[in-house]
Design a protein around this motif. Structure first.
Motif, PDB file in Angstrom:
ATOM      1  N   ALA A 296       0.984  -1.079  -0.088  1.00 30.05           N
ATOM      2  CA  ALA A 296      -0.067  -0.048   0.135  1.00 30.05           C
ATOM      3  C   ALA A 296       0.994   1.144  -0.060  1.00 30.05           C
ATOM      4  N   GLY A 297       0.543   2.171   0.872  1.00 28.00           N
ATOM      5  CA  GLY A 297       1.372   3.492   0.755  1.00 28.00           C
ATOM      6  C   GLY A 297       1.238   4.283  -0.474  1.00 28.00           C
ATOM      7  N   GLY A 298       2.192   5.254  -0.822  1.00 26.67           N
ATOM      8  CA  GLY A 298       2.034   6.108  -1.781  1.00 26.67           C
ATOM      9  C   GLY A 298       0.540   6.941  -1.884  1.00 26.67           C
ATOM     10  N   ALA A 299       0.108   6.926  -3.043  1.00 26.58           N
ATOM     11  CA  ALA A 299      -1.237   7.800  -3.318  1.00 26.58           C
ATOM     12  C   ALA A 299      -2.412   7.056  -2.392  1.00 26.58           C
ATOM     13  N   VAL A 300      -2.369   5.811  -2.170  1.00 24.41           N
ATOM     14  CA  VAL A 300      -3.343   5.266  -1.375  1.00 24.41           C
ATOM     15  C   VAL A 300      -3.476   5.856   0.059  1.00 24.41           C
ATOM     16  N   SER A 301      -2.173   6.150   0.706  1.00 20.95           N
ATOM     17  CA  SER A 301      -2.130   6.749   1.961  1.00 20.95           C
ATOM     18  C   SER A 301      -2.495   8.262   2.082  1.00 20.95           C
ATOM     19  N   ARG A 302      -2.635   8.983   0.842  1.00 21.34           N
ATOM     20  CA  ARG A 302      -2.767  10.511   0.947  1.00 21.34           C
ATOM     21  C   ARG A 302      -4.278  11.010   0.591  1.00 21.34           C
ATOM     22  N   ILE A 303      -5.184   9.911   0.831  1.00 23.13           N
ATOM     23  CA  ILE A 303      -6.362   9.970   1.158  1.00 23.13           C
ATOM     24  C   ILE A 303      -6.936   9.897   2.575  1.00 23.13           C
ATOM     25  N   GLY A 304      -7.527  10.648   3.107  1.00 21.29           N
ATOM     26  CA  GLY A 304      -7.995  10.539   4.725  1.00 21.29           C
ATOM     27  C   GLY A 304      -8.740   9.385   4.907  1.00 21.29           C
ATOM     28  N   PRO A 305      -8.819   8.859   5.990  1.00 18.42           N
ATOM     29  CA  PRO A 305      -9.471   7.600   6.280  1.00 18.42           C
ATOM     30  C   PRO A 305     -10.906   7.744   6.382  1.00 18.42           C
ATOM     31  N   GLN A 306     -11.658   8.993   6.405  1.00 16.47           N
ATOM     32  CA  GLN A 306     -12.756   9.221   6.363  1.00 16.47           C
ATOM     33  C   GLN A 306     -13.519   9.621   5.139  1.00 16.47           C
ATOM     34  N   ASP A 307     -12.502  10.087   4.149  1.00 16.97           N
ATOM     35  CA  ASP A 307     -12.729  10.514   2.961  1.00 16.97           C
ATOM     36  C   ASP A 307     -13.540   9.604   1.885  1.00 16.97           C
ATOM     37  N   THR A 308     -13.358   8.383   2.119  1.00 10.29           N
ATOM     38  CA  THR A 308     -14.143   7.143   1.537  1.00 10.29           C
ATOM     39  C   THR A 308     -14.428   6.160   2.508  1.00 10.29           C
ATOM     40  N   ALA A 309     -15.195   5.315   2.287  1.00 14.68           N
ATOM     41  CA  ALA A 309     -15.578   4.351   3.216  1.00 14.68           C
ATOM     42  C   ALA A 309     -14.407   3.540   3.527  1.00 14.68           C
ATOM     43  N   PHE A 310     -13.705   3.289   2.477  1.00  9.42           N
ATOM     44  CA  PHE A 310     -12.377   2.385   2.926  1.00  9.42           C
ATOM     45  C   PHE A 310     -11.398   3.093   3.793  1.00  9.42           C
ATOM     46  N   PRO A 311     -11.207   2.455   5.227  1.00  2.00           N
ATOM     47  CA  PRO A 311     -10.494   3.374   6.326  1.00  2.00           C
ATOM     48  C   PRO A 311      -9.118   3.042   6.234  1.00  2.00           C
ATOM     49  N   HIS A 312      -8.552   1.975   5.610  1.00  2.00           N
ATOM     50  CA  HIS A 312      -7.203   1.577   5.854  1.00  2.00           C
ATOM     51  C   HIS A 312      -5.985   2.237   5.170  1.00  2.00           C
ATOM     52  N   ARG A 313      -6.084   3.497   5.357  1.00  2.00           N
ATOM     53  CA  ARG A 313      -5.202   4.458   4.306  1.00  2.00           C
ATOM     54  C   ARG A 313      -3.685   4.288   5.013  1.00  2.00           C
ATOM     55  N   SER A 314      -3.495   4.161   6.280  1.00  2.00           N
ATOM     56  CA  SER A 314      -2.341   3.855   7.060  1.00  2.00           C
ATOM     57  C   SER A 314      -1.703   2.651   7.005  1.00  2.00           C
ATOM     58  N   ALA A 315      -2.215   1.532   6.110  1.00  2.00           N
ATOM     59  CA  ALA A 315      -1.600   0.440   6.068  1.00  2.00           C
ATOM     60  C   ALA A 315      -0.354   0.376   5.171  1.00  2.00           C
ATOM     61  N   HIS A 316       0.870  -0.358   5.728  1.00  2.00           N
ATOM     62  CA  HIS A 316       1.845  -0.494   4.924  1.00  2.00           C
ATOM     63  C   HIS A 316       1.432  -1.410   3.930  1.00  2.00           C
ATOM     64  N   SER A 317       0.908  -2.764   4.104  1.00  2.00           N
ATOM     65  CA  SER A 317       0.567  -3.946   3.130  1.00  2.00           C
ATOM     66  C   SER A 317      -0.676  -4.762   3.573  1.00  2.00           C
ATOM     67  N   ASN A 318      -1.141  -5.360   2.638  1.00  2.00           N
ATOM     68  CA  ASN A 318      -2.146  -6.446   3.089  1.00  2.00           C
ATOM     69  C   ASN A 318      -1.346  -7.880   2.859  1.00  2.00           C
ATOM     70  N   MET A 319      -1.378  -8.298   4.183  1.00  2.00           N
ATOM     71  CA  MET A 319      -0.718  -9.710   4.160  1.00  2.00           C
ATOM     72  C   MET A 319      -1.615 -10.668   4.095  1.00  2.00           C
ATOM     73  N   MET A 320      -1.261 -11.718   3.600  1.00  2.00           N
ATOM     74  CA  MET A 320      -1.974 -13.094   3.087  1.00  2.00           C
ATOM     75  C   MET A 320      -1.254 -14.334   3.325  1.00  2.00           C
ATOM     76  N   VAL A 321      -1.981 -15.310   3.721  1.00  2.00           N
ATOM     77  CA  VAL A 321      -1.632 -16.451   4.089  1.00  2.00           C
ATOM     78  C   VAL A 321      -2.357 -17.671   3.086  1.00  2.00           C
ATOM     79  N   ILE A 322      -1.976 -18.186   1.904  1.00  2.00           N
ATOM     80  CA  ILE A 322      -2.726 -18.909   0.900  1.00  2.00           C
ATOM     81  C   ILE A 322      -2.417 -20.097   0.694  1.00  2.00           C
ATOM     82  N   SER A 323      -3.358 -20.978   0.632  1.00  3.52           N
ATOM     83  CA  SER A 323      -2.984 -22.390   0.247  1.00  3.52           C
ATOM     84  C   SER A 323      -4.015 -22.718  -1.047  1.00  3.52           C
ATOM     85  N   GLU A 324      -3.336 -22.899  -2.127  1.00  2.00           N
ATOM     86  CA  GLU A 324      -4.120 -23.134  -3.465  1.00  2.00           C
ATOM     87  C   GLU A 324      -3.730 -24.483  -4.050  1.00  2.00           C
ATOM     88  N   SER A 325      -4.570 -24.939  -4.770  1.00  2.00           N
ATOM     89  CA  SER A 325      -4.106 -26.162  -5.680  1.00  2.00           C
ATOM     90  C   SER A 325      -5.193 -26.311  -6.599  1.00  2.00           C
TER      91      SER A 325
END
Length: 464
Positions: A362-391
């Motif tokens: 995340a970061g960059g332009a994502v972080s320069r919009i306020g957390p209440q300016d859109t419904a999406f609140p996680h503007r200060s996130a560094h990353s979205n972390m996932m643990v994925i199992s696929e086959s």
């Protein structure tokens, strides 16, 4: 007793109802697109979604061919309080695109894109895939943020926020929405923008599928060379700490035009690897300078970063993530890659390929919009972390799922909130996830869907 020709279905609350044959025929006659039910030749193909772990059987599938079909389907479902699923690309990992016993509103046939190169906008139908946008916009040297797998549905991705390989440069998909045409729960087609239904417009930018069925979006497009500098830089597993520490400390201070997504994986031979997908979407003359700090970390064993058409690069994971995959995931945001989190990630990095660990930047332009300016609140996130199992193999997934859950139990204390496009959510988690935005979302829900017709999502429960 079931009357011949009638249909057994379920309501949103799970109660069984019987829809009389005459009403079903009246619905069928009112539609431009087909109405499918169990036993129809096209039914099984229509109900299949991306994740093969999901196997559900709607009582009715309306394959919409226009806004009038959507409005009729929504009104029919509301009048009978049916359980409703809305399918765009069918990529909901938890299976929200289909339902058991209710109505699926299938937008997949409703998928045109019109680019206006002078206005730098794209009108995108509600059933479009992300690849449709890329293929239509890049010939004009224009782009908008569009995910990382090209057969992802544009509507679902955008309504939940919308990360992608150029989000640090141009913002999330939802940040680029100028207006939305949407059928709300009363069957009315509304336009949401800064000037019309601004409360709904705000909520649609991150509030998920809570408020209706999108007919089309208008996206802002940005000038970008259709050729980017992109590829993978790979290190052996014993250098993963160095890579993660660099990513944690410097990743979000790098130029906005550089996007880095990290995967901790294993080779078929059981060797651990850490791979950074780097995408430079800025001036090609500055690419080497921007990438130099990353390349100086440790001793990479592979580096495939090179000029490549952006629309082509957007499809690179399409086959590995093709429809019919068996996928299980846990995911949340991290605001920092602390030493404690890095220790846990390294301890959980497996050599057997049961799961892999992924960070989407995340970061960059994502972080320069306020957390209440859109419904999406996680503007200060560094990353979205996932643990994925696929086959792609049909097999007993019990042990693999248990491994993901066990790993996630150790990682989750380092996370905040969740990305609604990827996670199952209960009421408490949804409220906490939206934080200060939650009560405002409830007010919008009360106005446009007071009966909670659209509940197969990270659900904002109405109080009206």
């Amino acid at each position: 007793m079931t009357v011949a020709g009638s249909v057994r279905a379920v309501t949103g609350a799970g109660a069984e109802v019987e829809i009389e044959a005459g009403a079903v025929q009246e619905l069928r006659d009112s539609l431009r697109g087909p109405l499918l039910m169990p036993g129809n030749a096209a039914y099984d193909d229509a109900r299949k979604v991306w994740n093969a772990m999901i196997d559900k059987h709607p009582a009715l599938i309306v394959q919409c061919e226009g806004a009038s079909d959507v409005a009729r389907a929504v009104s029919f479902a509301r009048e009978r309080d049916l359980l409703v699923a809305v399918r765009g690309g069918g990529h909901s990992i938890s299976g929200k695109s289909v339902c058991e016993g209710g109505m699926m509103i299938d937008m997949s046939q409703f998928n045109s894109v019109h680019v206006d190169p002078r206005a730098k906008t794209a009108r995108v139908d509600g059933g479009c895939l992300e690849g449709h946008i890329d293929r239509e916009s890049t010939p004009f040297g224009l782009v908008t943020t569009a995910g990382v797998v090209s057969h992802t549905g544009a509507a679902g991705l955008t309504l939940g926020g919308g990360f992608g390989r150029v989000c640090r440069h141009f913002g999330m998909a939802c940040d680029n929405v100028r207006r939305v045409d949407i059928v709300t729960a009363d069957g009315t087609l509304r336009r949401a923008s800064v000037d019309e239904h601004p409360d709904l417009y705000w909520a649609l930018k991150g509030g998920g599928g809570n408020f209706g069925v999108v007919i089309d979006f208008e996206f802002e497009l940005h000038e970008m060379n259709p050729t980017v500098i992109a590829g993978d830089i790979v290190w052996p597993g014993d250098q993963a700490r160095q890579v993660l520490e660099f990513y944690g400390e410097h990743g979000n201070s790098l130029p906005d035009e550089l996007n880095l997504n990290i995967a901790l994986v294993a080779t078929p031979q059981g060797e651990k690897r850490v791979s950074v997908e780097a995408v430079w979407s800025g001036d090609a003359a500055r690419a080497e300078e921007a990438l130099a700090p990353l390349r100086e970390v440790g001793k990479p064993i592979a580096d495939t970063v090179a000029p490549v058409p952006y629309a082509q690069f957007q499809t690179r994971h399409d086959n590995a993530n093709r429809h019919g995959i068996y996928s299980y995931m846990k995911s949340s945001f991290v605001n920092e890659l602390s030493s404690g989190l890095i220790d846990e990630v390294l301890a959980l990095h497996r050599s057997d390929g049961v799961y892999w660990i992924y960070f989407m930047q995340a970061g960059g332009a994502v972080s320069r919009i306020g957390p209440q300016d859109t419904a999406f609140p996680h503007r200060s996130a560094h990353s979205n972390m996932m643990v994925i199992s696929e086959s792609h193999e049909q097999k007993d997934r019990t042990a693999d799922i248990a491994a993901v859950r066990s790993a996630w139990a150790r990682l989750e204390p380092h996370t905040v909130g969740f990305y609604v496009n990827l996670m199952e959510a209960d009421d408490g988690r949804t409220r906490a996830n939206y934080g200060v935005n939650y009560e405002r979302l409830v007010k919008v829900k009360n106005r446009y869907d007071p009966g909670n017709l659209f509940r197969l999502n990270a659900n904002i429960k109405p109080t009206a």
